[in-house]
Enzyme design. Structure first.
Site, PDB file in Angstrom:
ATOM      1  N   ARG A  96      10.560  -9.298   7.273  1.00  8.87           N
ATOM      2  CA  ARG A  96      11.488 -10.406   7.032  1.00  8.87           C
ATOM      3  C   ARG A  96      10.788 -11.648   6.485  1.00  8.87           C
ATOM      4  NH1 ARG A  96      15.402  -9.849  12.255  1.00  8.87           N
ATOM      5  NH2 ARG A  96      13.601  -8.843  13.160  1.00  8.87           N
ATOM      6  N   GLN A  97       9.502 -11.784   6.756  1.00  9.97           N
ATOM      7  CA  GLN A  97       8.762 -12.930   6.218  1.00  9.97           C
ATOM      8  C   GLN A  97       8.153 -12.482   4.875  1.00  9.97           C
ATOM      9  OE1 GLN A  97       8.747 -15.937   7.703  1.00  9.97           O
ATOM     10  NE2 GLN A  97       7.415 -16.925   6.236  1.00  9.97           N
ATOM     11  N   ASP A 174      26.740  -9.371   6.066  1.00 16.18           N
ATOM     12  CA  ASP A 174      26.245 -10.432   5.174  1.00 16.18           C
ATOM     13  C   ASP A 174      26.060  -9.845   3.776  1.00 16.18           C
ATOM     14  OD1 ASP A 174      23.819  -9.025   5.278  1.00 16.18           O
ATOM     15  OD2 ASP A 174      23.010 -10.314   6.851  1.00 16.18           O
ATOM     16  N   LYS A 197      26.763 -14.872   5.108  1.00 13.21           N
ATOM     17  CA  LYS A 197      26.092 -15.383   6.319  1.00 13.21           C
ATOM     18  C   LYS A 197      25.077 -16.455   5.949  1.00 13.21           C
ATOM     19  CE  LYS A 197      22.612 -13.039   8.366  1.00 13.21           C
ATOM     20  NZ  LYS A 197      21.948 -11.907   9.013  1.00 13.21           N
ATOM     21  N   ARG A 199      21.865 -18.320   7.844  1.00 11.42           N
ATOM     22  CA  ARG A 199      21.057 -18.332   9.073  1.00 11.42           C
ATOM     23  C   ARG A 199      20.694 -19.770   9.412  1.00 11.42           C
ATOM     24  NH1 ARG A 199      19.009 -15.177  12.633  1.00 11.42           N
ATOM     25  NH2 ARG A 199      19.600 -13.212  11.654  1.00 11.42           N
ATOM     26  N   GLY A 230      21.628  -9.715  17.998  1.00  7.80           N
ATOM     27  CA  GLY A 230      23.056  -9.380  17.976  1.00  7.80           C
ATOM     28  C   GLY A 230      23.926 -10.469  17.359  1.00  7.80           C
ATOM     29  N   THR A 232      24.264 -11.694  14.333  1.00  9.24           N
ATOM     30  CA  THR A 232      24.912 -11.303  13.076  1.00  9.24           C
ATOM     31  C   THR A 232      26.083 -10.360  13.349  1.00  9.24           C
ATOM     32  OG1 THR A 232      22.803 -11.508  11.929  1.00  9.24           O
ATOM     33  CG2 THR A 232      24.496 -10.155  10.854  1.00  9.24           C
TER      34      THR A 232
HETATM   35  C1  R5P Z   1      18.935  -9.881   8.249  1.00  7.44           C
HETATM   36  O1  R5P Z   1      18.867 -10.151   7.066  1.00  7.44           O
HETATM   37  C2  R5P Z   1      19.168  -8.493   8.728  1.00  7.44           C
HETATM   38  O2  R5P Z   1      19.804  -7.703   7.754  1.00  7.44           O
HETATM   39  C3  R5P Z   1      19.982  -8.459  10.031  1.00  7.44           C
HETATM   40  O3  R5P Z   1      21.295  -8.898   9.774  1.00  7.44           O
HETATM   41  C4  R5P Z   1      19.350  -9.330  11.078  1.00  7.44           C
HETATM   42  O4  R5P Z   1      17.990  -9.028  11.220  1.00  7.44           O
HETATM   43  C5  R5P Z   1      20.034  -9.170  12.415  1.00  7.44           C
HETATM   44  O5  R5P Z   1      19.443 -10.055  13.339  1.00  7.44           O
HETATM   45  P1  R5P Z   1      20.237 -10.574  14.589  1.00  7.44           P
HETATM   46  O6  R5P Z   1      20.762  -9.365  15.335  1.00  7.44           O
HETATM   47  O7  R5P Z   1      19.218 -11.320  15.395  1.00  7.44           O
HETATM   48  O8  R5P Z   1      21.345 -11.461  14.100  1.00  7.44           O
END
Ligand code: R5P
Length: 300
Positions: A96-97, A174, A197, A199, A230, A232
């Site tokens: 992700r980074q 998203d 979405k 963040r 959870g 998202t």
């Molecule tokens: C982010 O871009 C990913 O596709 C997931 O939506 C994200 O990692 C989900 O993270 P969390 O459950 O903490 O919202």
């Protein structure tokens, strides 16, 4: 062609064994333990000389530890004369980074890929990693042949059959999830739509429909790569129900499930949350073994 053997690191031994069975190929056991000071010990119980070796090691929950173990094993495999090492990292942490969002930040995706290659990995298989990250120039410059497999067909099929979905619609929580929603929808013969979405922090996200969304009377299948905190998924379930969905099933490839995520998603109103065994969890109902077996069959 060199003969093939499958090995499982300590994060993925049951999955590795299933892959070996499916390919009807040799499974070589790796013994792992920790020294009293916490350092890793590993021993390969079999002959790897001259063989193509598939090492399966997912990177959930304790990514640093599993990554270190991966490095130690790959280097040893090459020392012991393995002809080729194929890494299978079903859940690839540190992805992700992938940008320096703020000055001075680490680029963990680049660093980890570089180390994986430099230690002796000849080819890499991952599952449901963000495609734009995979296609990045930065990644190409590292020169590690990488295959991004998907579990979305398996998840779509499982949800359709297990929950007898009627008139389903697939929802991406998203814009990035478009790549997965499309595949799951195609598999179950449904339409798909994605939310937007933003963040706000590691734990907080803001979600809204991109356009007017009418889900009245529909069975909605929400698909994403990861459920971590959870946040998202909870937002997507809430919106789906607000827009009139009859039932909501939530699905993800990598059920990381930190901070009570499963309960949060169910409390938001999802009938179920399902995931795969890239991350062993109480909801890992779907095995990704068939997808990996298909991808490796040409080597067996
Ligand atoms: C982010 O871009 C990913 O596709 C997931 O939506 C994200 O990692 C989900 O993270 P969390 O459950 O903490 O919202």
């Amino acid at each position: 062609m060199a003969s093939l053997a499958i090995l499982g690191g300590s994060s993925s031994q049951p999955l590795a064994y299933r892959i070996a069975k499916g390919l009807r190929t040799e499974y070589i056991r790796i013994e792992t333990r920790k020294f009293p000071d916490g350092e890793k010990y590993a021993r390969i119980h079999g002959n790897v000389e001259g063989k193509s070796i598939v090492l399966v090691q997912s990177m959930y929950h304790r990514p640093d530890e599993y990554l270190m173990e991966y490095f130690l094993i790959v280097d040893t495999l090459k020392d012991l004369g393995a002809k080729k090492v194929i890494g299978v990292i079903p859940y690839f942490a540190y992805a992700r980074q992938d940008h320096r969002f703020n000055p001075g930040e680490i680029l963990s995706l680049k660093t980890v890929f570089k180390l994986i290659k430099d230690v002796g990995t000849d080819e890499l298989y991952v599952i449901d990693m963000h495609r734009h990250r995979m296609g990045d120039e930065l990644m190409k410059s590292i020169g590690l042949p990488t295959h991004n497999l998907t579990a979305m067909r398996l998840l779509g099929r499982y949800a359709l059959d297990r929950f007898r979905l009627e008139d389903p619609v697939v929802l991406g929580p998203d814009e990035e999830a478009e790549q997965w929603a499309r595949i799951a929808a195609e598999e179950i013969g449904a339409e798909y739509v994605c939310l937007v979405k933003r963040r706000i922090s590691d734990r907080e996200v803001e979600t809204r429909p991109r356009r007017e969304l009418d889900l009245r009377g529909k069975d909605v299948l929400i698909v994403d790569d990861i459920v971590s905190t959870g946040g998202t998924m909870v937002n997507a379930v809430t919106i789906a129900l607000k827009q009139g969905a009859k039932r909501v099933i939530a699905a993800c490839t990598h059920p990381i499930l930190v901070e009570n995520a499963l309960v949060k998603v169910l409390e938001a109103g999802a009938e179920a949350l399902i995931g795969t065994d890239t991350v062993p969890s109480p909801i890992s109902y779907v095995s990704v073994a068939p997808v990996i077996i298909d991808a490796l069959r040409h080597l067996a």
